[in-house]
Design a protein around this motif. Structure first.
Motif, short mmCIF file in Angstrom:
data_model
loop_
_atom_site.label_atom_id
_atom_site.label_comp_id
_atom_site.label_asym_id
_atom_site.label_seq_id
_atom_site.Cartn_x
_atom_site.Cartn_y
_atom_site.Cartn_z
N PRO A 154 0.65 -1.41 0.32
CA PRO A 154 0.01 -0.19 -0.11
C PRO A 154 0.91 0.54 0.18
O PRO A 154 2.26 1.24 0.58
N VAL A 155 0.36 2.62 -0.89
CA VAL A 155 0.84 3.77 -1.14
C VAL A 155 -0.10 4.42 -0.15
O VAL A 155 -0.97 4.17 -0.04
N THR A 156 0.30 5.72 0.83
CA THR A 156 -0.56 6.53 1.24
C THR A 156 -0.39 7.47 0.83
O THR A 156 1.56 8.06 0.78
N LEU A 157 -1.48 8.07 0.25
CA LEU A 157 -1.70 9.35 -0.67
C LEU A 157 -2.30 10.32 0.63
O LEU A 157 -3.06 10.07 1.89
N ALA A 158 -2.32 11.97 0.54
CA ALA A 158 -3.46 12.69 1.34
C ALA A 158 -4.31 12.41 0.38
O ALA A 158 -4.86 12.42 -0.89
N PHE A 159 -5.04 12.62 1.35
CA PHE A 159 -6.74 13.05 0.78
C PHE A 159 -7.39 14.00 1.26
O PHE A 159 -7.65 14.69 2.10
N ASP A 160 -7.95 14.66 -0.43
CA ASP A 160 -9.00 15.67 0.08
C ASP A 160 -10.10 15.89 -0.67
O ASP A 160 -10.57 15.47 -1.74
#
Length: 315
Positions: A154-160
């Motif tokens: 898994p890759v951690t991405l910023a979310f909005d």
């Protein structure tokens, strides 16, 4: 096979694509949900569209196999139009014999969610969703059964959420106007949120599935009895929604909406809008099909009103 979970099925797809060492193109069906090619765009993995079969309404297997025989592809994503569940296992096996390194994803997000991997399924990934407007609608969650040898990190991405709303508005604008979709990267993809343990998640799915299928059987029985059989898709295509084909689709839809009622129109051909490919059969289906609601958000009274509207406006 191993089990993985994520906030959305598209996050699982992104994790798989982002960890690829090569950037070969993938094959996608032209009538796929738009968020799938947008996930490819975010992962910077190229793709091209394959038309659907007039008989099955799924990806044209002959066209896909011909393309794979002609050149190298990183993978193939097979989707089940309107949740029709049959898996083309002989085709998956044939692709693996032609090109063992081609990754195959069986996208089952519109199907009834299975809680165990199908041992007969020859795809590398069996992908499911319990998000918005799925058969089990928990409004969160995707999961997949993966071959053990697949590299999945898994890759951690910023979310909005505002970015997701904007990307949704953008692709709908392009589809409505039949214009080329221009992707601009943003923090639209949610990859990180606290998820229930697999055992608890399974239980949530089981608890929701019975009432969901019961409501669908109730409304489907009404649609089957009320509407002309020649406009109905075969029974195996009628679980996610109840689907009909009409030559005057748009005028009927307009009348449904103007009457304060609801129906939907999935899925448009994305060929030429989101990527390369020519898909006349997907365009034909999209121009004729109306999806009638059969879930917990729709009542028998509303179903009767929609049927009356359809019958009054047959061309």
């Amino acid at each position: 096979m191993k089990i993985v979970q994520a906030p959305r099925a598209s996050a699982i797809l992104y994790h798989l694509l982002a960890r690829q060492n090569q950037r070969l193109s993938w094959l996608l069906p032209a009538n796929i949900c738009p968020i799938v090619p947008i996930t490819f765009l975010k992962a910077q993995v190229p793709f091209r569209f394959v038309d659907i079969s007039a008989e099955t309404l799924h990806m044209d297997l002959d066209q896909a196999e011909t393309l794979i025989k002609q050149g190298k592809f990183g993978g193939l994503l097979y989707a089940h139009t309107y949740g029709e569940p049959s898996a083309p296992n002989e085709f998956f096996a044939s692709i693996k014999s032609i090109s063992p390194e081609t990754t195959i994803i069986d996208d089952r997000c519109l199907c009834i969610p299975d809680l165990e991997a199908d041992p007969a399924n020859k795809a590398d990934i069996q992908l499911y969703s319990t998000g918005h407007a799925k058969i089990v609608e928990l409004n969160f969650g995707g999961y997949a059964f993966l071959n053990d040898e697949l590299n999945y990190q898994p890759v951690t991405l910023a979310f909005d959420q505002r970015h997701y709303d904007a990307i949704e508005e953008s692709y709908k604008h392009a589809l409505n106007r039949q214009q080329q979709f221009i992707y601009q990267d943003s923090n639209w993809l949610e990859t990180e949120t606290e998820l229930p343990p697999w055992r608890d998640y399974q239980q949530k799915i089981r608890l929701d599935l019975g009432p969901s299928l019961g409501q669908r059987r109730l409304l489907n029985a009404f649609y089957i009895e009320r509407l002309p059989v020649e406009m109905q898709l075969p029974p195996s295509y009628q679980t996610w929604r109840f689907n009909i084909r009409l030559k005057n689709k748009q005028s009927v839809l307009n009348t449904i909406f103007s009457s304060g009622l609801f129906a939907s129109s999935h899925y448009a051909s994305l060929a030429g809008i989101m990527g390369e490919g020519d898909a006349p059969r997907a365009e034909l289906l999209a121009g004729e099909v109306i999806n009638l609601f059969n879930d917990q958000h729709f009542t028998l009274v509303q179903a009767e009103q929609v049927c009356n509207t359809i019958l009054e406006n047959l061309s």
